[in-house]
Design a protein around this motif. Sequence first.
Motif, PDB file in Angstrom:
ATOM      1  N   TYR A 193      -4.228  33.469  24.363  1.00  0.00           N
ATOM      2  CA  TYR A 193      -4.173  33.157  23.331  1.00  0.00           C
ATOM      3  C   TYR A 193      -3.442  33.682  22.507  1.00  0.00           C
ATOM      4  N   TYR A 194      -3.179  35.146  21.628  1.00  0.00           N
ATOM      5  CA  TYR A 194      -2.865  35.666  20.761  1.00  0.00           C
ATOM      6  C   TYR A 194      -1.464  36.400  20.667  1.00  0.00           C
ATOM      7  N   ASN A 195      -1.164  36.238  22.441  1.00  0.00           N
ATOM      8  CA  ASN A 195       0.300  36.452  21.692  1.00  0.00           C
ATOM      9  C   ASN A 195       1.129  35.774  22.820  1.00  0.00           C
ATOM     10  N   PHE A 352      10.310  41.113  11.065  1.00  0.00           N
ATOM     11  CA  PHE A 352       9.855  40.378  12.532  1.00  0.00           C
ATOM     12  C   PHE A 352       9.192  40.577  13.708  1.00  0.00           C
ATOM     13  N   GLU A 353       8.255  40.893  13.842  1.00  0.00           N
ATOM     14  CA  GLU A 353       7.452  41.404  15.474  1.00  0.00           C
ATOM     15  C   GLU A 353       7.563  40.563  15.716  1.00  0.00           C
ATOM     16  N   ILE A 354       8.361  39.950  17.123  1.00  0.00           N
ATOM     17  CA  ILE A 354       7.832  38.885  17.861  1.00  0.00           C
ATOM     18  C   ILE A 354       7.576  39.574  19.314  1.00  0.00           C
ATOM     19  N   ILE A 355       5.897  39.211  18.718  1.00  0.00           N
ATOM     20  CA  ILE A 355       4.821  40.179  20.276  1.00  0.00           C
ATOM     21  C   ILE A 355       4.887  39.329  21.922  1.00  0.00           C
ATOM     22  N   SER A 368       4.085  34.375  18.881  1.00  0.00           N
ATOM     23  CA  SER A 368       3.105  35.346  18.440  1.00  0.00           C
ATOM     24  C   SER A 368       4.181  36.117  17.379  1.00  0.00           C
ATOM     25  N   VAL A 369       4.594  36.077  15.742  1.00  0.00           N
ATOM     26  CA  VAL A 369       5.281  36.819  14.983  1.00  0.00           C
ATOM     27  C   VAL A 369       4.147  37.790  14.008  1.00  0.00           C
ATOM     28  N   ASN A 395      -2.086  40.241  10.306  1.00  0.00           N
ATOM     29  CA  ASN A 395      -1.222  39.959   9.958  1.00  0.00           C
ATOM     30  C   ASN A 395       0.291  39.420  10.696  1.00  0.00           C
ATOM     31  N   VAL A 396      -0.278  37.812  11.962  1.00  0.00           N
ATOM     32  CA  VAL A 396       0.696  37.514  12.929  1.00  0.00           C
ATOM     33  C   VAL A 396      -0.102  36.011  12.514  1.00  0.00           C
ATOM     34  N   ILE A 397       0.869  35.168  12.536  1.00  0.00           N
ATOM     35  CA  ILE A 397       1.161  34.255  12.241  1.00  0.00           C
ATOM     36  C   ILE A 397       1.949  33.206  14.124  1.00  0.00           C
ATOM     37  N   ARG A 398       0.992  31.999  14.236  1.00  0.00           N
ATOM     38  CA  ARG A 398       1.441  31.708  15.678  1.00  0.00           C
ATOM     39  C   ARG A 398       1.557  30.555  15.452  1.00  0.00           C
ATOM     40  N   LEU A 399       3.184  30.550  16.048  1.00  0.00           N
ATOM     41  CA  LEU A 399       4.001  29.250  15.875  1.00  0.00           C
ATOM     42  C   LEU A 399       3.752  28.385  17.542  1.00  0.00           C
ATOM     43  N   ALA A 400       3.363  27.389  17.325  1.00  0.00           N
ATOM     44  CA  ALA A 400       3.855  26.530  18.725  1.00  0.00           C
ATOM     45  C   ALA A 400       4.653  25.692  18.582  1.00  0.00           C
TER      46      ALA A 400
END
Length: 427
Positions: A193-195, A352-355, A368-369, A395-400
């Motif tokens: 769910y997180y990354n 920006f680090e895309i994880i 997840s950024v 400080n992560v935003i999840r973009l779906a």
Amino acid sequence: MQFQNTLAFARELDQQDELKKYRSEFHFPKVNNKDVIYFTGNSLGLQPKRAQKYVDDIMKDWKDLAVEGHFYAEKPWWDYHERFAKPLSKIVGAKPEEVTVMNTLTVNLHFLMVSFYRPEGNRFKIICEEKAFPSDQYMLASQVKFHGYDPKEALVEIKKREGESFWRTEDILKIIEETGDELALVMMGGVNYYNGQVFDMETITKAAKKQGAHVGWDLAHGAGNAELKLHDWGVDFAAWCSYKYMNSGPGNVSGIFVHEQYLNRNDFPRFEGWWGHHKERRFLMEPEFVPQPNAEAWHVSNAAVIAMAPYLASLEIFEEVGMEKLIQKRNLITSYLEFVLHEIDKEVDSTFEIITPSNPKERASQLSVLLHGEGRALFDYLMESGVITDWREPNVIRLAPVPLYTSYEDMYHFGQILKKGILNKKK
């Protein structure tokens, strides 16, 4: 494909999109009188417009027929849940008899653990991923304690390597082998769910079965989002919610999968109730339980048809589109979003680090950024600007981007709003 971070290019992609007509099938919230850019289908999918009729039909039947709606409604209530087996089997890669809908996700996982977590002697350990979704953590720990074990000893959490953002399959396989004959169950989230990482479910399942363990998957973020072949992979059980990528409405019913080898058996352990009793004998009120010959044997109560109605409406759309086309668009639109993020990163001189893994086979409809140097204020700015996204500390935003209703133009406009939010902060 050579991407461009321009409005014209995004619109060209939308023109070529075979699924573009389905955007109009959904209700969008509005901010400043404009449809939002909706990035939280991994939390709650948008409402399909056709869902209202499905609910209204049941309400009308209830009004006009009352109890007789169980048998004489257009879609009789007593077998309403049976309509889900065929479309869901295509989505999760199962046989129709291996799939049903009932209860909610964590409830179903508990029910399935009754059947598939049977610790005995030296074999009592459960492998899961570190920092799984909290509900899974609570569920697993409580099951272990119920059987008299200490979660610190019984739960084996697979960690990511130091400094890395996602798990390596070889590390998971190594721990499975090391746990060996102490391993009772592997129970993980198929998509974290997180990354947003999609685990190699086929390989992990095979390795665990080699050690004599059962294997179950929480597919809350996988069903309707990732390619699944549960039957062919030899998965023992799985469960998923329906309100994320499958748009059934908040907190709605869950689906389950039970492999055919456990079906039509009186000797298999499970909690039982009258709706799992053989359909043709159910209303004879017999004292002895005779299981349904399919996954419905795990039912304990009659179907919550009002809750199921929006799910059935959404599955009608999935039937029309098919998972192959959904996955094709998923891969392209997620890659385009990744490109836009990197382009904006260059323009604002930020980091920006895309994880989420960059390999499309290891991710689905989520990026997840990690926003280095940015805080909650940027998230608030996005929300106020009509970008509905998800914030995870620190400080992560999840973009779906959901293929059924997200457009490529959304990706472009999001990039411009993100850039403005960062540059405004720097002034």
